[in-house]
Enzyme design. Sequence first.
Site, PDB file in Angstrom:
ATOM      1  N   CYS A  85      12.686   4.910   1.064  1.00 55.62           N
ATOM      2  CA  CYS A  85      12.769   6.345   0.724  1.00 55.62           C
ATOM      3  C   CYS A  85      13.677   7.005   1.822  1.00 55.62           C
ATOM      4  O   CYS A  85      13.248   8.122   2.073  1.00 55.62           O
ATOM      5  CB  CYS A  85      11.339   7.106   0.535  1.00 55.62           C
ATOM      6  N   ALA A 127       1.032  -1.054  -0.094  1.00 53.63           N
ATOM      7  CA  ALA A 127       0.084  -0.055  -0.030  1.00 53.63           C
ATOM      8  C   ALA A 127       1.093   1.254   0.126  1.00 53.63           C
ATOM      9  O   ALA A 127       1.981   1.216   0.491  1.00 53.63           O
ATOM     10  CB  ALA A 127      -0.756  -0.092   1.228  1.00 53.63           C
TER      11      ALA A 127
END
Length: 469
Positions: free
Chosen positions: A396, A282
């Site tokens: 990230c 997700a």
Amino acid sequence: MVLTSERSRNESHPKQRPAPRASGSSADPRAEKPGLQSRQAAAKLLAAVVDRQTPLDGMLDVEHGNPAYRALSESDRALVRAVLNTALRHLPRIQAIIDSLVETPLPEGARSLYHVLTVAAAQILYLDVPDHSAVDLAVEQARADPRSRRFANLVNAVLRRLAREKVAHLTATHAIPVVPSWFFNRLVQVYGDEHARRIADSLLEPAAIDLTVRSDPEGWADRLGGLVLPTGSVRLAAFSGRIPELAGFAEGEWWVQDAAAAIPAGLFPELAGQRVADLCAAPGGKTAQLALAGADVTAIDQSTSRLKRLQANLARLSLPVQTVEANLLDFQPETPFDAVLLDAPCSSTGTIRRHPDVLWTKGPQDIAKLAGLQERMLRHAMTLVRPGGHLVFSNCSLDPLEGEEVTARVLADVFGWSRVAIDPQRWPGLGEAVSPLGEIRTTPAMLPGHGATAGGLDGFYAVLLRRAD
């Protein structure tokens, strides 16, 4: 408490004089002026971020967020978001300015007052809010809070002086990095001083809106007034309005995804007909890329609400995938996959342009802890891949502790796995992002803007691994 000012040292202390009360205000300190509630909410949420390391996204949720925020009108919520993002993007400079105006540090018991001053200073220095309004409402905030009431005069004096001298203070603090010192020092250690400063400065630039399109990037760039990046993403120019109102959204022709976030799924070899697992899937941007490439995708996530969001996103895009609600570390398929994508949970320091609160809710200890979790996840993900199959590991974060060092440690003692070097020619414009080992490391300082189109991209690490036959 002593205020630094041009006033004579023989003048009485500011808090000994009654602060002027704006006309029309009530003697009741609880009386509310227009805009007071929004400033109080901003100060309360800023305190939650800075003092209690509470992520901002959850507090700004319109259904389940902070009650003080949810009680506001939509226009006041927009103001709160603007104030918070501005304050967090400039916080080290605002702190330095406030400290320069108050000779004696505020006592610990007045911590809430510091956030009142910060919220007001952000408006005075960086937002299009009348100075007198920012000052007046900050004084009212102090008066309304029993903890800060005795400092109302100090607030008035400090902020009035700031309003008079704003240009001088902005000039004096221009060289202060806008990120916490621990983070800036780490950036310098990893990237060098010049690149570290460019990464820090990217926090002050608006983050671009990038789209991953199903097909015809040039056509959609022309239709939406954007441009095609070397990565293949379409970057939009600044616009007003809502994303769902743009052409092609309802038809599922594209989805919002930062250009760097689109790289990991693009590292795999041919995916058509392959069984692929997207772990920690997700909200589904990478899942959509894998499905669009023709893979038979299984999306795994342990959050029910996040999986529902993924399913809704993929339904709009008309891209069928299988979904599994499970903790990755407990997930055991009947047969191994041809390929696995692990975009692992991380400190998210690569997303600071969009989420400036990250730098105030995370610290070095979080990075080390998350690196340990990523290593456990990567080791387990490797067991889900068939011989001869591929795995992409990404996140990230801007810190090699969460990327390169995890990969190196795992490859050093897991038999039968190796890196597949990424070809810089495959990613024009991002040659500097490809390391000598063939891994990718993007930073917000890369891909400069063009004209009205913002530049930069999220910080991402990604590596392609292959299991021996």
